[in-house]
Design a protein around this motif. Structure first.
Motif, short mmCIF file in Angstrom:
data_model
loop_
_atom_site.label_atom_id
_atom_site.label_comp_id
_atom_site.label_asym_id
_atom_site.label_seq_id
_atom_site.Cartn_x
_atom_site.Cartn_y
_atom_site.Cartn_z
N ARG A 130 -17.57 2.25 -6.57
CA ARG A 130 -17.55 1.75 -7.94
C ARG A 130 -17.21 0.26 -7.88
NH1 ARG A 130 -13.35 4.65 -10.51
NH2 ARG A 130 -14.80 6.40 -10.62
N PRO A 131 -18.17 -0.62 -8.18
CA PRO A 131 -17.91 -2.06 -8.05
C PRO A 131 -16.72 -2.50 -8.89
CG PRO A 131 -20.25 -1.63 -8.43
CD PRO A 131 -19.53 -0.34 -8.69
N LEU A 132 -15.92 -3.37 -8.32
CA LEU A 132 -14.81 -3.95 -9.07
C LEU A 132 -15.34 -4.98 -10.06
CD1 LEU A 132 -12.07 -4.63 -6.36
CD2 LEU A 132 -11.90 -3.03 -8.27
N SER A 133 -14.66 -5.09 -11.19
CA SER A 133 -14.97 -6.15 -12.13
C SER A 133 -14.57 -7.49 -11.52
CB SER A 133 -14.22 -5.94 -13.45
OG SER A 133 -12.82 -6.07 -13.23
N ILE A 134 -15.07 -8.57 -12.09
CA ILE A 134 -14.67 -9.90 -11.63
C ILE A 134 -13.16 -10.05 -11.76
CG2 ILE A 134 -14.86 -12.38 -12.06
CD1 ILE A 134 -17.72 -11.90 -12.97
N ILE A 135 -12.63 -9.59 -12.90
CA ILE A 135 -11.18 -9.68 -13.13
C ILE A 135 -10.42 -8.88 -12.08
CG2 ILE A 135 -9.34 -8.95 -14.70
CD1 ILE A 135 -10.68 -11.50 -15.60
N GLY A 136 -10.88 -7.67 -11.81
CA GLY A 136 -10.21 -6.84 -10.82
C GLY A 136 -10.20 -7.48 -9.45
N GLN A 137 -11.33 -8.03 -9.03
CA GLN A 137 -11.41 -8.67 -7.71
C GLN A 137 -10.51 -9.89 -7.64
OE1 GLN A 137 -13.13 -7.54 -4.84
NE2 GLN A 137 -11.65 -9.05 -4.10
N GLN A 138 -10.48 -10.66 -8.71
CA GLN A 138 -9.62 -11.85 -8.71
C GLN A 138 -8.14 -11.46 -8.64
OE1 GLN A 138 -10.88 -13.99 -12.23
NE2 GLN A 138 -12.28 -15.27 -11.06
N PHE A 139 -7.79 -10.36 -9.30
CA PHE A 139 -6.39 -9.92 -9.23
C PHE A 139 -6.06 -9.46 -7.81
CE2 PHE A 139 -2.88 -6.89 -9.81
CZ PHE A 139 -1.97 -7.72 -10.45
N LEU A 140 -6.99 -8.75 -7.16
CA LEU A 140 -6.76 -8.36 -5.77
C LEU A 140 -6.57 -9.58 -4.88
CD1 LEU A 140 -9.12 -5.37 -4.90
CD2 LEU A 140 -6.74 -5.34 -5.59
N ASP A 141 -7.37 -10.61 -5.12
CA ASP A 141 -7.27 -11.84 -4.33
C ASP A 141 -5.89 -12.48 -4.48
OD1 ASP A 141 -9.87 -11.46 -3.52
OD2 ASP A 141 -10.73 -12.88 -4.97
N GLN A 142 -5.24 -12.24 -5.61
CA GLN A 142 -3.90 -12.78 -5.82
C GLN A 142 -2.83 -11.87 -5.24
OE1 GLN A 142 -2.55 -14.04 -9.90
NE2 GLN A 142 -0.89 -12.58 -9.56
N VAL A 143 -2.92 -10.57 -5.50
CA VAL A 143 -1.81 -9.68 -5.21
C VAL A 143 -1.77 -9.21 -3.76
CG1 VAL A 143 -2.83 -7.41 -5.74
CG2 VAL A 143 -0.43 -7.84 -6.28
N VAL A 144 -2.93 -9.10 -3.09
CA VAL A 144 -2.93 -8.65 -1.70
C VAL A 144 -2.16 -9.61 -0.79
CG1 VAL A 144 -4.41 -8.28 0.32
CG2 VAL A 144 -4.96 -7.17 -1.85
N PRO A 145 -2.38 -10.93 -0.88
CA PRO A 145 -1.56 -11.84 -0.06
C PRO A 145 -0.06 -11.74 -0.37
CG PRO A 145 -3.52 -12.97 -0.87
CD PRO A 145 -3.45 -11.66 -1.59
N ARG A 146 0.28 -11.50 -1.63
CA ARG A 146 1.70 -11.35 -1.98
C ARG A 146 2.30 -10.11 -1.30
NH1 ARG A 146 5.34 -12.45 -2.90
NH2 ARG A 146 6.15 -11.83 -4.95
N LEU A 147 1.56 -9.02 -1.30
CA LEU A 147 2.04 -7.81 -0.63
C LEU A 147 2.13 -8.02 0.88
CD1 LEU A 147 0.09 -5.09 -2.65
CD2 LEU A 147 2.56 -5.48 -2.67
N LYS A 148 1.21 -8.79 1.44
CA LYS A 148 1.26 -9.08 2.87
C LYS A 148 2.52 -9.89 3.23
CE LYS A 148 -3.60 -8.98 4.25
NZ LYS A 148 -4.72 -9.77 4.80
N GLN A 149 2.95 -10.75 2.32
CA GLN A 149 4.16 -11.53 2.57
C GLN A 149 5.39 -10.63 2.66
OE1 GLN A 149 4.36 -14.38 -0.62
NE2 GLN A 149 2.67 -15.63 0.15
N ILE A 150 5.39 -9.58 1.88
CA ILE A 150 6.53 -8.66 1.84
C ILE A 150 6.46 -7.63 2.96
CG2 ILE A 150 7.71 -6.92 0.42
CD1 ILE A 150 6.63 -8.46 -2.04
N ALA A 151 5.24 -7.23 3.30
CA ALA A 151 5.05 -6.18 4.30
C ALA A 151 5.42 -6.68 5.69
CB ALA A 151 3.60 -5.72 4.29
N VAL A 152 5.87 -5.75 6.53
CA VAL A 152 6.18 -6.08 7.91
C VAL A 152 4.97 -5.85 8.81
CG1 VAL A 152 8.61 -5.60 7.65
CG2 VAL A 152 7.08 -3.76 8.36
N ASN A 153 3.99 -5.09 8.29
CA ASN A 153 2.80 -4.79 9.06
C ASN A 153 1.69 -4.41 8.08
OD1 ASN A 153 1.07 -4.28 11.19
ND2 ASN A 153 1.69 -2.14 11.35
N THR A 154 0.48 -4.95 8.29
CA THR A 154 -0.63 -4.69 7.38
C THR A 154 -1.88 -4.40 8.17
OG1 THR A 154 0.32 -6.21 5.76
CG2 THR A 154 -1.98 -5.59 5.45
N ASP A 155 -2.57 -3.35 7.81
CA ASP A 155 -3.86 -3.01 8.44
C ASP A 155 -5.01 -3.58 7.64
OD1 ASP A 155 -2.75 0.22 9.49
OD2 ASP A 155 -2.84 -1.66 10.59
N GLY A 156 -5.08 -4.88 7.50
CA GLY A 156 -6.21 -5.51 6.80
C GLY A 156 -6.16 -5.27 5.33
#
Length: 302
Positions: A275-301
């Motif tokens: 199910r394709p993400l909306s433009i808004i959804g993709q842009q939010f992922l682009d913001q929040v995924v790096p933030r979660l990576k900063q908090i995480a001790v290990n990330t599988d992509g």
């Protein structure tokens, strides 16, 4: 009789803005073009819609009746046109996200607020729920993005996992407060507030105590990290708490200590596969995924 919508739009603009000049400016066309559209409308309707008085157009009674009838339609189309522009400019749309309760108290509202800045027409659908329900919602298309605890039990979900280290919260005046790092032997027989017997953090903490030969004493259990932390504040015991809950809390009658061995919480960001993400959804992922990576001790992509 059938008049093209553009003629009605020109007529509406003249009455609403008062002059042909202002109407032309509003519609982004020339004054002769506005006058031509008005003439076409009068011919098509066989109605006299304006009196020319001292160089100005004065609406006739018939014009007022017609204006009332088409006002909602014209404004509705203007709203649609603006919505298209907003979507093209990525300032409108709907952000649909469901998260586990731990992220709902501070982390996610802050991320949503940051994302919403400069998007005044963005609407937000935001819910917190238990992990199994979040997976159901994303699978069913009720929410575009979900963040929940592992494991993922639903089929057809894209997964972006993150491993988060928890910390040990203890009452401020606990005997072990002098230690900067805690371990099972230091907390031998110390009362604990747990997140249910089968929760991954509880299982991993119990295993650490068992490995070291220490007694993991359970005093109480709850369903939210937030609740567990509140019980720690009341001096009822220690609890392993995730960093999102700790960051959202105002502090109080407790201390936070590193626990060894580290006790991890596995969370996952999910979207519906195919199910394709909306433009808004993709842009939010682009913001929040790096933030979660900063908090995480290990990330599988991603």
């Amino acid at each position: 009789m059938s008049a093209p919508f553009r003629q009605f739009q020109a007529f509406h603009a003249i009455i609403e803005h008062g002059t042909v000049t202002a109407a032309a400016e509003h519609l982004g066309i020339s004054q002769p073009a506005i006058s031509n559209l008005l003439s076409q409308l009068e011919r098509n309707t066989k109605l006299k819609l304006f009196e020319r008085t001292r160089g100005r157009l004065v609406p006739t009674p018939e014009a007022h009746v017609l204006f009332d009838e088409i006002d909602t339609v014209v404004r509705g189309l203007d709203h649609v046109n603006q919505a298209v522009v907003d979507l093209q400019n990525q300032t409108a749309g709907q952000l649909q996200i469901a998260t586990s309760h731990a992220l709902a108290f501070g982390f996610m509202p802050a991320e949503i607020a940051k994302f919403s800045a400069g998007r005044p027409n963005l609407t937000i659908a935001f819910q917190s729920q238990y992990s199994s329900k979040i997976q159901e919602w994303v699978t069913a298309g009720l929410f575009e993005i979900g963040i929940c605890e592992m494991p993922v039990r639903m089929e057809g979900l894209e997964q972006h996992p993150f491993t988060i280290e928890t910390s040990c919260a203890i009452p401020r005046f606990a005997d072990v407060a002098e230690h900067e790092r805690l371990n099972p032997m230091l907390l031998n027989d110390f009362p604990f507030i747990i997140m249910g017997a089968d929760h991954m953090v509880t299982r991993r903490t119990r295993e650490a105590f068992h490995t070291d030969g220490a007694n993991f004493r359970i005093r109480g259990h709850t369903d939210l990290f937030h609740n567990a932390l509140n019980l720690v504040k009341q001096g009822l015991g220690a609890a392993m708490i995730d960093p999102f809950t700790l960051a959202a809390d105002g502090g109080g009658e407790y201390l936070v200590r590193r626990f060894e061995p580290a006790i991890y919480l596995d969370i996952v960001l999910i979207t519906a596969r195919g199910r394709p993400l909306s433009i808004i959804g993709q842009q939010f992922l682009d913001q929040v995924v790096p933030r979660l990576k900063q908090i995480a001790v290990n990330t599988d992509g991603q």
